[in-house]
Design a protein around this motif. Structure first.
Motif, PDB file in Angstrom:
ATOM      1  N   SER A 123      72.883 -72.176  43.450  1.00 14.50           N
ATOM      2  CA  SER A 123      73.236 -71.682  44.810  1.00 14.50           C
ATOM      3  C   SER A 123      73.032 -72.855  45.732  1.00 14.50           C
ATOM      4  O   SER A 123      72.737 -72.563  46.941  1.00 14.50           O
ATOM      5  N   SER A 124      73.058 -73.857  45.316  1.00 15.14           N
ATOM      6  CA  SER A 124      72.724 -75.256  46.304  1.00 15.14           C
ATOM      7  C   SER A 124      73.723 -76.315  45.905  1.00 15.14           C
ATOM      8  O   SER A 124      73.950 -76.423  44.597  1.00 15.14           O
ATOM      9  N   SER A 125      73.836 -77.376  46.661  1.00 12.13           N
ATOM     10  CA  SER A 125      74.378 -78.467  46.607  1.00 12.13           C
ATOM     11  C   SER A 125      73.417 -79.678  46.215  1.00 12.13           C
ATOM     12  O   SER A 125      72.522 -79.675  47.342  1.00 12.13           O
ATOM     13  N   PRO A 126      73.626 -80.505  45.197  1.00 17.16           N
ATOM     14  CA  PRO A 126      72.767 -81.764  45.135  1.00 17.16           C
ATOM     15  C   PRO A 126      72.657 -82.681  46.279  1.00 17.16           C
ATOM     16  O   PRO A 126      71.670 -83.459  46.770  1.00 17.16           O
ATOM     17  N   LYS A 127      73.603 -82.407  47.126  1.00 18.57           N
ATOM     18  CA  LYS A 127      73.969 -83.571  48.420  1.00 18.57           C
ATOM     19  C   LYS A 127      73.013 -82.756  49.488  1.00 18.57           C
ATOM     20  O   LYS A 127      72.657 -83.411  50.561  1.00 18.57           O
ATOM     21  N   PHE A 128      72.673 -81.406  49.406  1.00 19.48           N
ATOM     22  CA  PHE A 128      71.706 -80.807  50.507  1.00 19.48           C
ATOM     23  C   PHE A 128      70.399 -80.772  49.885  1.00 19.48           C
ATOM     24  O   PHE A 128      69.438 -81.064  50.691  1.00 19.48           O
ATOM     25  N   SER A 129      70.323 -80.497  48.750  1.00 18.14           N
ATOM     26  CA  SER A 129      68.854 -80.479  47.826  1.00 18.14           C
ATOM     27  C   SER A 129      68.809 -81.340  46.640  1.00 18.14           C
ATOM     28  O   SER A 129      69.016 -80.834  45.588  1.00 18.14           O
ATOM     29  N   PRO A 130      68.649 -82.577  46.967  1.00 18.00           N
ATOM     30  CA  PRO A 130      68.867 -83.672  45.769  1.00 18.00           C
ATOM     31  C   PRO A 130      67.609 -83.347  44.855  1.00 18.00           C
ATOM     32  O   PRO A 130      67.886 -83.793  43.510  1.00 18.00           O
ATOM     33  N   THR A 131      66.507 -82.788  45.111  1.00 12.52           N
ATOM     34  CA  THR A 131      65.317 -82.581  44.002  1.00 12.52           C
ATOM     35  C   THR A 131      65.025 -81.381  43.585  1.00 12.52           C
ATOM     36  O   THR A 131      63.915 -81.216  43.101  1.00 12.52           O
ATOM     37  N   ALA A 132      65.733 -80.290  44.141  1.00 10.54           N
ATOM     38  CA  ALA A 132      65.527 -79.073  43.739  1.00 10.54           C
ATOM     39  C   ALA A 132      66.791 -78.364  43.515  1.00 10.54           C
ATOM     40  O   ALA A 132      67.777 -78.726  44.208  1.00 10.54           O
ATOM     41  N   ILE A 133      66.985 -77.317  42.902  1.00 10.63           N
ATOM     42  CA  ILE A 133      67.879 -76.307  42.780  1.00 10.63           C
ATOM     43  C   ILE A 133      67.533 -74.866  43.199  1.00 10.63           C
ATOM     44  O   ILE A 133      66.497 -74.412  43.175  1.00 10.63           O
ATOM     45  N   HIS A 134      68.394 -74.309  43.773  1.00  8.70           N
ATOM     46  CA  HIS A 134      68.372 -72.863  44.248  1.00  8.70           C
ATOM     47  C   HIS A 134      69.152 -71.824  43.294  1.00  8.70           C
ATOM     48  O   HIS A 134      70.129 -72.435  43.021  1.00  8.70           O
ATOM     49  N   ILE A 135      68.619 -70.690  43.258  1.00  5.91           N
ATOM     50  CA  ILE A 135      69.025 -69.596  42.684  1.00  5.91           C
ATOM     51  C   ILE A 135      69.411 -68.475  43.677  1.00  5.91           C
ATOM     52  O   ILE A 135      68.377 -68.447  44.274  1.00  5.91           O
ATOM     53  N   THR A 136      70.337 -67.619  43.134  1.00  5.45           N
ATOM     54  CA  THR A 136      70.511 -66.331  44.012  1.00  5.45           C
ATOM     55  C   THR A 136      70.743 -65.215  43.134  1.00  5.45           C
ATOM     56  O   THR A 136      71.454 -65.186  42.493  1.00  5.45           O
ATOM     57  N   ALA A 137      69.582 -64.216  42.887  1.00  2.00           N
ATOM     58  CA  ALA A 137      69.831 -63.206  42.007  1.00  2.00           C
ATOM     59  C   ALA A 137      69.084 -62.076  42.549  1.00  2.00           C
ATOM     60  O   ALA A 137      68.077 -62.140  43.333  1.00  2.00           O
ATOM     61  N   VAL A 138      69.501 -61.086  41.834  1.00  2.00           N
ATOM     62  CA  VAL A 138      68.731 -59.764  42.008  1.00  2.00           C
ATOM     63  C   VAL A 138      67.415 -59.464  41.474  1.00  2.00           C
ATOM     64  O   VAL A 138      67.668 -59.795  40.122  1.00  2.00           O
ATOM     65  N   VAL A 139      66.397 -59.017  41.765  1.00  2.00           N
ATOM     66  CA  VAL A 139      65.116 -58.873  40.872  1.00  2.00           C
ATOM     67  C   VAL A 139      65.241 -57.822  40.119  1.00  2.00           C
ATOM     68  O   VAL A 139      65.012 -56.641  40.743  1.00  2.00           O
ATOM     69  N   THR A 140      65.700 -57.932  38.990  1.00  2.00           N
ATOM     70  CA  THR A 140      65.964 -56.629  38.155  1.00  2.00           C
ATOM     71  C   THR A 140      65.096 -56.905  36.854  1.00  2.00           C
ATOM     72  O   THR A 140      64.765 -55.767  35.890  1.00  2.00           O
ATOM     73  N   GLY A 141      65.139 -57.879  36.224  1.00  2.00           N
ATOM     74  CA  GLY A 141      64.511 -58.242  34.783  1.00  2.00           C
ATOM     75  C   GLY A 141      63.277 -58.985  34.861  1.00  2.00           C
ATOM     76  O   GLY A 141      62.596 -59.226  35.611  1.00  2.00           O
ATOM     77  N   VAL A 142      62.845 -59.487  33.516  1.00  2.00           N
ATOM     78  CA  VAL A 142      61.755 -60.371  33.010  1.00  2.00           C
ATOM     79  C   VAL A 142      61.803 -61.376  33.866  1.00  2.00           C
ATOM     80  O   VAL A 142      60.977 -61.687  34.481  1.00  2.00           O
ATOM     81  N   CYS A 143      62.856 -62.374  33.875  1.00  2.00           N
ATOM     82  CA  CYS A 143      62.864 -63.598  34.536  1.00  2.00           C
ATOM     83  C   CYS A 143      62.837 -63.576  35.869  1.00  2.00           C
ATOM     84  O   CYS A 143      61.860 -64.170  36.566  1.00  2.00           O
TER      85      CYS A 143
END
Length: 214
Positions: free
Chosen positions: A81-101
């Motif tokens: 849920s991010s662009s490398p042009k906005f965040s070149p050294t990290a990636i963002h994820i958007t998820a519901v907290v429901t499981g193990v991960c």
């Protein structure tokens, strides 16, 4: 490797439980379950190995055999849920907290000192889902809930295009939906700012629990 200990037991494991049961009545019940498997009609809630062992206390588990029958922990896939042009050294994820991960990710975020040296195995898969090459091409994005994830990356990329060129972009409509604006309107300020800045043309939002009637 890690095991999916919260997975619903499959027929082979149910048969093993039946063989390990010391009580004849429990053995018969488990054997019937193993013939048809655990279906929606046979159970009213999620069943795990532990819940079955609590329900059938006469089962004496052969741990080694049990480990062979329990599935390995499956890979979890999330949209970036991010662009490398906005965040070149990290990636963002958007998820519901429901499981193990996702529960583990939340613990890492809330207990940074404890997990500061923790390494997590991950990989990034190439994707063909991307913005049109021509920034003037109209775009319609529909992302309810966490389905917004890839479009947040698109919005960041369009913001970078606008910043670099200084020229107006083609029209972009974002349709977003959630239950209630006070509970799960994720990235609310970020999306509104994108509209104010001309990154997206329209922000169309719907809430399913804002009123008593859907």
């Amino acid at each position: 490797y890690c095991l999916e200990i919260n997975a619903q037991p499959r027929k082979p494991l149910l048969r093993a439980f039946a063989e390990w049961a010391q009580d004849p009545a429990e053995r018969e019940q488990l054997m019937r379950l193993s013939e048809h498997g655990l279906t929606v009609s046979s159970v009213t809630e999620h069943v795990t190995s532990l819940s079955l062992l609590l329900q059938y206390p006469s089962v004496r588990v052969d741990v080694g055999h049990w480990m062979e029958l329990v599935p390995q922990l499956a890979v979890r896939y999330y949209s970036i849920s991010s662009s490398p042009k906005f965040s070149p050294t990290a990636i963002h994820i958007t998820a519901v907290v429901t499981g193990v991960c996702t529960s583990f990710f939340r613990r890492m975020a809330m207990q940074r000192d404890r997990y500061q040296n923790t390494r997590v195995r991950l990989f990034v898969r190439p994707s063909t889902f991307r913005l049109p090459a021509d920034p003037k091409t109209p775009v319609i994005m529909v992302g309810p809930g966490t389905g917004l994830a890839p479009f947040r990356g698109f919005i960041q990329e369009r913001a970078d295009m606008l910043r670099r060129s200084g020229k107006a972009l083609g029209p972009a409509l974002l349709f977003f939906g959630c239950r209630h604006p006070e509970h799960d309107y994720i990235y609310e300020e970020e999306l509104k700012k994108a509209q104010r800045d001309g990154v997206i043309s329209e922000l169309l939002v719907a809430f399913s629990r804002l009123h008593t009637q859907k």
